[in-house]
Scaffold this active site. Sequence first.
Site, PDB file in Angstrom:
ATOM      1  N   LYS A   1       1.126  14.839   1.021  1.00 60.05           N
ATOM      2  CA  LYS A   1      -0.365  14.786   0.860  1.00 60.05           C
ATOM      3  C   LYS A   1      -0.384  16.583   0.071  1.00 60.05           C
ATOM      4  CE  LYS A   1      -2.260  11.524   3.212  1.00 60.05           C
ATOM      5  NZ  LYS A   1      -2.886  10.108   2.084  1.00 60.05           N
TER       6      LYS A   1
ATOM      7  N   THR B   1      -8.242   6.859  -2.260  1.00 57.26           N
ATOM      8  CA  THR B   1      -9.797   6.264  -2.198  1.00 57.26           C
ATOM      9  C   THR B   1     -11.185   7.811  -1.957  1.00 57.26           C
ATOM     10  OG1 THR B   1      -9.536   5.112   0.182  1.00 57.26           O
ATOM     11  CG2 THR B   1      -8.972   3.487  -1.399  1.00 57.26           C
TER      12      THR B   1
ATOM     13  N   LYS C   1     -14.596   8.648  -3.384  1.00 56.21           N
ATOM     14  CA  LYS C   1     -15.866   8.216  -2.863  1.00 56.21           C
ATOM     15  C   LYS C   1     -16.595  10.013  -3.568  1.00 56.21           C
ATOM     16  CE  LYS C   1     -13.817   6.466   1.167  1.00 56.21           C
ATOM     17  NZ  LYS C   1     -13.052   6.833   2.055  1.00 56.21           N
TER      18      LYS C   1
ATOM     19  N   HIS D   1       1.117  -1.195   0.078  1.00 52.80           N
ATOM     20  CA  HIS D   1      -0.176  -0.119   0.130  1.00 52.80           C
ATOM     21  C   HIS D   1       0.588   1.349   0.191  1.00 52.80           C
ATOM     22  CE1 HIS D   1      -3.746  -1.618   0.638  1.00 52.80           C
ATOM     23  NE2 HIS D   1      -3.508  -2.854   1.916  1.00 52.80           N
TER      24      HIS D   1
ATOM     25  N   LYS E   1      -7.656  14.597   4.425  1.00 53.28           N
ATOM     26  CA  LYS E   1      -7.063  13.208   4.327  1.00 53.28           C
ATOM     27  C   LYS E   1      -6.091  13.296   5.708  1.00 53.28           C
ATOM     28  CE  LYS E   1      -5.871  14.053  -0.055  1.00 53.28           C
ATOM     29  NZ  LYS E   1      -6.935  12.977  -0.402  1.00 53.28           N
ATOM     30  N   ARG E   2      -5.110  12.178   6.310  1.00 50.23           N
ATOM     31  CA  ARG E   2      -4.423  12.396   6.493  1.00 50.23           C
ATOM     32  C   ARG E   2      -3.529  13.766   6.099  1.00 50.23           C
ATOM     33  NH1 ARG E   2      -3.342   8.410  10.475  1.00 50.23           N
ATOM     34  NH2 ARG E   2      -1.292   9.570  10.973  1.00 50.23           N
TER      35      ARG E   2
HETATM   36  C1  26V Z   1       1.815   1.929   8.150  1.00 52.30           C
HETATM   37  C2  26V Z   1       2.471   2.031   8.836  1.00 52.30           C
HETATM   38  C3  26V Z   1       4.274   1.987   8.741  1.00 52.30           C
HETATM   39  C4  26V Z   1       5.258   1.252   9.869  1.00 52.30           C
HETATM   40  C5  26V Z   1       4.292   1.906  11.438  1.00 52.30           C
HETATM   41  C6  26V Z   1       2.756   1.875  11.503  1.00 52.30           C
HETATM   42  C7  26V Z   1       1.913   1.437  10.060  1.00 52.30           C
HETATM   43  C8  26V Z   1       0.930   2.124  10.145  1.00 52.30           C
HETATM   44  C9  26V Z   1      -0.230   2.220   9.056  1.00 52.30           C
HETATM   45  C10 26V Z   1       0.837   2.368   7.494  1.00 52.30           C
HETATM   46  C11 26V Z   1      -0.315   1.759   6.657  1.00 52.30           C
HETATM   47  C12 26V Z   1       0.559   2.836   5.272  1.00 52.30           C
HETATM   48  C13 26V Z   1      -0.194   2.637   4.119  1.00 52.30           C
HETATM   49  C14 26V Z   1      -1.789   3.500   4.270  1.00 52.30           C
HETATM   50  O1  26V Z   1      -2.139   3.477   4.358  1.00 52.30           O
HETATM   51  N1  26V Z   1      -1.569   2.861   2.317  1.00 52.30           N
HETATM   52  C15 26V Z   1      -3.034   4.227   1.649  1.00 52.30           C
HETATM   53  O2  26V Z   1      -3.145   2.761   1.601  1.00 52.30           O
HETATM   54  C16 26V Z   1      -4.412   2.914   0.837  1.00 52.30           C
HETATM   55  C17 26V Z   1      -5.475   1.602   0.576  1.00 52.30           C
HETATM   56  O3  26V Z   1      -4.413   1.081  -0.137  1.00 52.30           O
HETATM   57  C18 26V Z   1      -4.206   3.765  -0.667  1.00 52.30           C
HETATM   58  O4  26V Z   1      -5.319   4.950  -0.810  1.00 52.30           O
HETATM   59  C19 26V Z   1      -3.175   5.282  -0.005  1.00 52.30           C
HETATM   60  O5  26V Z   1      -3.152   5.658  -1.436  1.00 52.30           O
HETATM   61  C20 26V Z   1      -2.127   4.968   0.209  1.00 52.30           C
HETATM   62  O6  26V Z   1      -0.923   6.245   1.006  1.00 52.30           O
END
Ligand code: 26V
Length: 811
Positions: free
Chosen positions: A550, A652, A656, A356, A544-545
């Site tokens: 971003k 995403t 929406k 992701h 968004k975050r």
């Molecule tokens: C990453 C990490 C990294 C280490 C610390 C804890 C932690 C927790 C969550 C994440 C996930 C980050 C990745 C993420 O949210 N990606 C997003 O995924 C969406 C669904 O596929 C996508 O639409 C977004 O573009 C993407 O940023």
Amino acid sequence: MVTMDKKSFKKAYVNKFLEMHGIELKEGTNQQKYEALGSLVRDYVTRTWLRTNKKYNKTGEKQVYYFSMEFLLGRLLGDALLNIGIRDICKEGLAELNIDLQELENLEEDQGLGNGGLGRLAACFLDSMASLNIPGHGCGIRYKYGFFEQKIIDGKQVEVSDDWLRHGNVWERRNSNKAEIVRFGGDIKVEERNGRLTFVHVNYAPVLAVPYDTPIVGYKNGIANTLRLWSAEAVSNEFDFSSFSRGDFLKAIEYKNSVESISQVLYPEDSFYEGKILRLKQQYFFVSAGIQSIIRHFKKHGGNIFELDDKISIHINDTHPTLAIPELMRILLDEEGLAWEDAWRITEKTISYTNHTILAEALEKWPIDMFKSLLPRIYMIIEEINRRYCEELWSKFPGQENKISRMAIIGNGQIRMAPLAIVGSHSINGVAKLHTEILKKKEMSDFYYLYPNKFNNKTNGITHRRWLLKSNPKLTQLLCETIGDGFIKHPLDLQNFENHLNDTSVLDRLAKIKFENKQKLAKIIFQNQNISVDPKSIFDVQVKRIHAYKRQTMNCLRIMDLYNKLIDNPNLDIHPRTFIFAGKAAPGYYLAKNTIELINNVADKINNDSRVNDKIKVVFMENYRVSLAEDIIPGTDVSEQISTTTKEASGTSNMKFMMNGAITVATLDGANIEIKDEVGDDNIIIFGLNADEVLNYYRNGGYSALEMYNNDLRIKNVLNDLINGKYHNDRDRFKSIYENLITYNDEFFVLKDFDSYLKAQDKIDKLYRNKREWQKMCGVNIAHSGIFSSDRTIEQYATGIWGSEVLYKNL
Ligand code: 26V
């Protein structure tokens, strides 16, 4: 699907209320009324749930398990009512009892067990799997505290813990009889048993994993799948664990606290990885409990372990659940007694993985020492996986030491989760076309060369049931009247709406619906933020975050620029605009928090300047979450999707917004590209550097932010405004933003894209004034959004990765 009439619903509800609270309905509080309604709906769902489980056990269909650290479900009542098909009956029945359904729905706490995109995607996928009759279940952690609640105090983000369970949770069922033991620490003894080396785990600290199950209801199809979330508890006193001596009370308390801390809180970081031992414990905890319970269930129903991959798919959502690979190996080797080769073949065929993000900071890697002492047996298995894999590499790439050490699972004193996930899965997918291409050609090119057939793309999607039917009932009504309700089961049918876009009465209705949704949003903005905004202005939204890539900063700088222009020229001819932001910053991410403060200070200044107030207003809405998104998105005119190209894997919210008839201002990043391909160049506003240009700058340099500053007066002015006291008495307040842009040469090309961003916004202004054309554009966006239903995405996962049968041909 539950069949009932209004009368029987009312009767059941009144009875339920009395039974639960022991008082009459009219004496009850709204909270009590919500609880009774939730509990009644849960009862209806329970029957469906039971039938579904019976059916799965009988047919032996392939079961999919979606392993994810995060499930960002939001509220469940409205969705459940919609999916079981009694929403209207319930709404009308309650109204006759003088109860407003919406008011009760608003009392439900959001289930906020996720950070953002990745967690919400998991929730949309659960909804689509259930609605497509796919036996697909979630497996994750029941965090006691979800994603923090955001308060804005003096313009700054303050984090408050999210005690989402304080009023209880009607949707979950605790299943103590299905608890599993997860083992941490200890030693591994090697023994010879029946001529075979066996590994025995001793002196470990046991943790009890207790499952809490929530039904996930399909849309009017009689299916309820399961989301199983694990909670960590101390093993009861009877259990004879040897890690501390009996009767040592303080040690026992310490043990209890340390065990319970495992499922205490969701990590609120989503892009910056820190090798924290608690996070590693969380990962192994839910993965081990999940896999043990899957195998136990599989065997109980007569499954043959050699056919595991025919009957079960395990999908890992990013690398966070990668330990599913060595854990499944451990069970197959140590508990089922399989040979390595058999165990490995089955594991690889069972597991699949989605990536992701390509942000290097988010790559997970664990220090060997920490890992080895916490998970000694799992470490041994990973070492052996790595040894065999490196042998393969040596034979494929003889002499290429650098390449091999780059690709190894273990290296530099660390265990790297992405290589482990790639090696141990049969499928690796990205989440939008560009993202998958970048994985193949750049980020994971070595691996793509080695395993070209494992790589594939599955462009993300969103559930149109929550993001259209539930959150925008008026638009849904218009669609049903014009194209019929077929699109609900076949979202691609939304295309037929395009045939109605020459009908001015339809366009008028579309405009009216948007206006009413904006009025509703304006009311919420007033209630929450005490700012009055004009629903006739353009609602221009970025939610968004908060993250540098971003580029909320770029959005804010253009507002500052517009403000300058309006002061210089009060007659500047623009359509009034309301700029709306929302989003949370990771608590330790200074720059992101500073950005929130800047937006709030800019908002304060502008909103209190009567010279410009009939033209522009700025709002930062507190505490962005699923339920707030449901209020904001239907009332949006302009959707800001402005990440630095190549950085946003998919996005995403972009989907929406388009589904709700907003026009997108976007870079050619993530799924924006596919949105553009769907709606055509005339129905989306694209600006900024393209992927090749960005990659070229990253590779070869040649970009100077200072040059942009010196050559563009607008840029010079807004950057100076960051540090000249205009937006804060303390001139150093926004220095970090300034320095990132100038001193550190603007890593995300904010200044480089600034001019073309402003032009894109001018274009929006012109387009919006041509009401009919604008309405048509909105209509085209709605009509082309069907492809972004997560039903399409899930069907592609099911047929392309999991090999599960899609009984219900939706598309
Ligand atoms: C990453 C990490 C990294 C280490 C610390 C804890 C932690 C927790 C969550 C994440 C996930 C980050 C990745 C993420 O949210 N990606 C997003 O995924 C969406 C669904 O596929 C996508 O639409 C977004 O573009 C993407 O940023």
